[in-house]
Design a protein around this motif. Sequence first.
Motif, PDB file in Angstrom:
ATOM      1  N   ARG A 198      73.768  19.715  12.743  1.00  0.00           N
ATOM      2  CA  ARG A 198      75.187  19.933  12.463  1.00  0.00           C
ATOM      3  C   ARG A 198      75.516  19.907  10.980  1.00  0.00           C
ATOM      4  O   ARG A 198      76.411  19.188  10.529  1.00  0.00           O
ATOM      5  CB  ARG A 198      76.034  18.880  13.170  1.00  0.00           C
ATOM      6  CG  ARG A 198      75.915  19.009  14.651  1.00  0.00           C
ATOM      7  CD  ARG A 198      77.197  18.774  15.353  1.00  0.00           C
ATOM      8  NE  ARG A 198      76.946  18.849  16.773  1.00  0.00           N
ATOM      9  CZ  ARG A 198      77.700  18.289  17.685  1.00  0.00           C
ATOM     10  NH1 ARG A 198      78.768  17.619  17.329  1.00  0.00           N
ATOM     11  NH2 ARG A 198      77.408  18.418  18.952  1.00  0.00           N
ATOM     12  N   LEU A 199      74.797  20.710  10.235  1.00  0.00           N
ATOM     13  CA  LEU A 199      75.140  20.859   8.816  1.00  0.00           C
ATOM     14  C   LEU A 199      75.945  22.138   8.658  1.00  0.00           C
ATOM     15  O   LEU A 199      75.955  22.992   9.538  1.00  0.00           O
ATOM     16  CB  LEU A 199      73.855  20.944   7.989  1.00  0.00           C
ATOM     17  CG  LEU A 199      72.975  19.701   8.027  1.00  0.00           C
ATOM     18  CD1 LEU A 199      71.649  19.979   7.344  1.00  0.00           C
ATOM     19  CD2 LEU A 199      73.681  18.521   7.367  1.00  0.00           C
ATOM     20  N   LEU A 200      76.623  22.272   7.519  1.00  0.00           N
ATOM     21  CA  LEU A 200      77.342  23.509   7.236  1.00  0.00           C
ATOM     22  C   LEU A 200      76.463  24.346   6.300  1.00  0.00           C
ATOM     23  O   LEU A 200      76.296  24.012   5.136  1.00  0.00           O
ATOM     24  CB  LEU A 200      78.689  23.191   6.596  1.00  0.00           C
ATOM     25  CG  LEU A 200      79.594  22.401   7.541  1.00  0.00           C
ATOM     26  CD1 LEU A 200      80.807  21.856   6.818  1.00  0.00           C
ATOM     27  CD2 LEU A 200      80.007  23.255   8.722  1.00  0.00           C
ATOM     28  N   PRO A 201      75.902  25.427   6.822  1.00  0.00           N
ATOM     29  CA  PRO A 201      74.868  26.160   6.081  1.00  0.00           C
ATOM     30  C   PRO A 201      75.349  26.741   4.753  1.00  0.00           C
ATOM     31  O   PRO A 201      74.577  26.834   3.809  1.00  0.00           O
ATOM     32  CB  PRO A 201      74.459  27.288   7.032  1.00  0.00           C
ATOM     33  CG  PRO A 201      75.298  27.175   8.231  1.00  0.00           C
ATOM     34  CD  PRO A 201      76.167  25.984   8.147  1.00  0.00           C
ATOM     35  N   ALA A 202      76.624  27.131   4.686  1.00  0.00           N
ATOM     36  CA  ALA A 202      77.096  27.761   3.450  1.00  0.00           C
ATOM     37  C   ALA A 202      77.403  26.727   2.367  1.00  0.00           C
ATOM     38  O   ALA A 202      77.566  27.066   1.206  1.00  0.00           O
ATOM     39  CB  ALA A 202      78.334  28.595   3.736  1.00  0.00           C
ATOM     40  N   TRP A 203      77.507  25.478   2.772  1.00  0.00           N
ATOM     41  CA  TRP A 203      77.824  24.432   1.794  1.00  0.00           C
ATOM     42  C   TRP A 203      76.536  23.909   1.153  1.00  0.00           C
ATOM     43  O   TRP A 203      75.471  23.963   1.766  1.00  0.00           O
ATOM     44  CB  TRP A 203      78.553  23.285   2.468  1.00  0.00           C
ATOM     45  CG  TRP A 203      79.896  23.624   3.031  1.00  0.00           C
ATOM     46  CD1 TRP A 203      80.308  24.836   3.512  1.00  0.00           C
ATOM     47  CD2 TRP A 203      81.005  22.730   3.191  1.00  0.00           C
ATOM     48  NE1 TRP A 203      81.600  24.739   3.960  1.00  0.00           N
ATOM     49  CE2 TRP A 203      82.053  23.475   3.772  1.00  0.00           C
ATOM     50  CE3 TRP A 203      81.210  21.379   2.900  1.00  0.00           C
ATOM     51  CZ2 TRP A 203      83.290  22.899   4.063  1.00  0.00           C
ATOM     52  CZ3 TRP A 203      82.440  20.807   3.196  1.00  0.00           C
ATOM     53  CH2 TRP A 203      83.472  21.572   3.761  1.00  0.00           C
ATOM     54  N   ALA A 211      73.866  21.063  -0.353  1.00  0.00           N
ATOM     55  CA  ALA A 211      73.394  19.787   0.181  1.00  0.00           C
ATOM     56  C   ALA A 211      74.370  18.675  -0.202  1.00  0.00           C
ATOM     57  O   ALA A 211      74.750  17.857   0.634  1.00  0.00           O
ATOM     58  CB  ALA A 211      72.006  19.498  -0.372  1.00  0.00           C
ATOM     59  N   GLU A 212      74.784  18.695  -1.450  1.00  0.00           N
ATOM     60  CA  GLU A 212      75.694  17.651  -1.932  1.00  0.00           C
ATOM     61  C   GLU A 212      77.017  17.669  -1.158  1.00  0.00           C
ATOM     62  O   GLU A 212      77.504  16.629  -0.708  1.00  0.00           O
ATOM     63  CB  GLU A 212      75.942  17.866  -3.422  1.00  0.00           C
ATOM     64  CG  GLU A 212      76.877  16.853  -4.020  1.00  0.00           C
ATOM     65  CD  GLU A 212      77.361  17.303  -5.393  1.00  0.00           C
ATOM     66  OE1 GLU A 212      76.592  17.126  -6.342  1.00  0.00           O
ATOM     67  OE2 GLU A 212      78.472  17.834  -5.487  1.00  0.00           O
ATOM     68  N   GLU A 213      77.592  18.857  -0.970  1.00  0.00           N
ATOM     69  CA  GLU A 213      78.873  18.961  -0.256  1.00  0.00           C
ATOM     70  C   GLU A 213      78.740  18.449   1.171  1.00  0.00           C
ATOM     71  O   GLU A 213      79.637  17.770   1.694  1.00  0.00           O
ATOM     72  CB  GLU A 213      79.357  20.411  -0.243  1.00  0.00           C
ATOM     73  CG  GLU A 213      79.902  20.878  -1.569  1.00  0.00           C
ATOM     74  CD  GLU A 213      80.164  22.385  -1.611  1.00  0.00           C
ATOM     75  OE1 GLU A 213      81.032  22.794  -2.375  1.00  0.00           O
ATOM     76  OE2 GLU A 213      79.477  23.141  -0.890  1.00  0.00           O
ATOM     77  N   ASN A 214      77.612  18.794   1.810  1.00  0.00           N
ATOM     78  CA  ASN A 214      77.391  18.321   3.175  1.00  0.00           C
ATOM     79  C   ASN A 214      77.320  16.806   3.230  1.00  0.00           C
ATOM     80  O   ASN A 214      77.915  16.178   4.106  1.00  0.00           O
ATOM     81  CB  ASN A 214      76.101  18.912   3.732  1.00  0.00           C
ATOM     82  CG  ASN A 214      76.320  20.214   4.461  1.00  0.00           C
ATOM     83  OD1 ASN A 214      76.773  20.206   5.600  1.00  0.00           O
ATOM     84  ND2 ASN A 214      76.048  21.322   3.803  1.00  0.00           N
TER      85      ASN A 214
END
Lengths: 242, 300
Positions: A90-95, A97-100
């Motif tokens: 459940r990560l946000l692929p377009a964001w 690593a830091e933003e996630n």
Amino acid sequence: MRVQAFHLGHTYLPEHPVLHDISLDLSPGSLNYLIGPSGSGKSTLMKILFGDEPIQTGQALVGGWSLAHLTDKTRPYYRREVGFVYQDLRLLPAWTAEENVCLPLEAIGRSRRAQRSRAHELLHQVGLGHHLRTPVAQLSGGERQRVAIARALVHNPRFLLADEPTANLDPALSDGVIELLNEQRQRGVTLLISTHDHQLIKLFRSQVYEMRRGIISRHFTSQLGHREGESLSQGAGESSHV
Amino acid sequence: MSFGVLRSILRQTLLGMARRFTTQWVVIACVAAMQSIFAATLLLTFNLDLLSDQWERGGDLLVFIKPGTTQTEYEQLSAMIQTWEEVENSSLKTPRDALKELQKSLDTDFLETGFDDSVLPATLEIEFSASTTDEEQLEIRAKLLQISEIDEVEAVTEGRGLLARLYELRELIAVWRWIIGAWVGLSVMFVFSQFVKLNLHQRRREVEVLSSVGATKTFILAPLLIEGALQAMLGSLSALWIVESVLSNQRVGSEMISDLLLFTPSPLSLRLSVTFILFSTLLGTIASWRAASLFLKGRE
Ligand SMILES: Nc1ncnc2c1ncn2[C@@H]1O[C@H](COP(=O)(O)OP(=O)(O)OP(=O)(O)O)[C@@H](O)[C@H]1O
Ligand SMILES: [Mg+2]
């Protein structure tokens, strides 16, 4: 944080119960593993303990929280004390690593500076210090997994659920991740980790719950040993049915 | 809600908008196009109001008197009309008065010498009392007939005639204004609820992730609402800007209007503009909120 489950049962589709009468008692700061074949209900149990699935029968107490009484209003506050590494990440692929990793802190309104320094600290710990600004879509499977682990730890949860956190990692990285998670116990964090990698459980002394077709078929304390080709049953010590 | 959370919500709103920049423009342009129609109607009625206000001043009836009528006959006529109840005031304008007025309006006195003032008609301006009901209007028409039958009277025109037509037009447009307003309002709400649905669909993963990291419903919904409000505000601002710049840039039309009607169209008043923008912003927010909460309800 103490985690107790009493006679949990769960069904997704009528006539096909997934969990029957699961009871657990995890002491604060303990390391616990859930093992068992695919489809035995490990993820379902973890989702119930995270409040993702409602409690259908039985009860679960986590710290001061009664999970049967979680509502849409209180659930977010419960989750701020718990971390979860989802099996599907459940990560946000377009964001990046830091933003996630910052997201749980953003949700509680931490300052940008505090978010960043905490996220950098964790990403360095999981060996992704050079990928802070890389969009998750451009990371390898193992790197994504480590981003998910960093995100689950970023808000200092007191109970950490990790659903196969080492599934995409090579043995050395897997051991590294388990070591990182194990360090959290010093702060009294209770860990519940599901895995198919039976070598992992020998890394630290831990409680192992083996699931089969929706019940806990075995519960034992793991014995320390080195990663090798041996099978799980030889590494298992005392065994009891729950 | 703490200051920190508020700050995070604002940051997420702006980041979210920046991430889907093109979509923002499409929505704002859509809203602007629809709102221009409404703004144009508003502008039209606003100016018609101003126009009729300007025209309302002045006599109600203008009675042209036959040439060769003597001063005494004028006075008798005037005295008779003055006795009628509905008449508020009547004022006599002799050919000499008319000439003076003409000179004044032309700002010259070249007509002073050798100009035969008898070519100008004598007129009697009759003002009816302000509170005239429909029934009384009928009476006025009857009186009108009476006046035209008086020997000395050559013609009678109703000063209100044009004004009445203007009023009719204004009423008609005022009705249409609300119909257009309602239609535009509904369309704007429709655009927003569709957009929010699309937006949430695109962001369902984000919503899922946010709720799994302990974000409250407010935290998830607020950026969508703020986005909707901002888009509606920018859309209606653009609509106002479009309509008013068209008004101020089409010289020919304006000059024709001001020559014909002795009236210069003016832009919407500040109060009306602000109301227009606030109302539109409110619509955008309500529509976004409704769509978003319906979506979240369906998810759970
Ligand atoms: N959302 C769902 N709807 C219906 N059935 C489900 C759903 N999620 C899981 N199941 C069923 O519940 C059973 C247990 O699934 P679960 O994911 O808990 O297993 P697991 O032990 O985590 O397996 P794995 O080791 O492969 O991850 C499976 O038979 C699965 O088909
Ligand atoms: Mg699973």
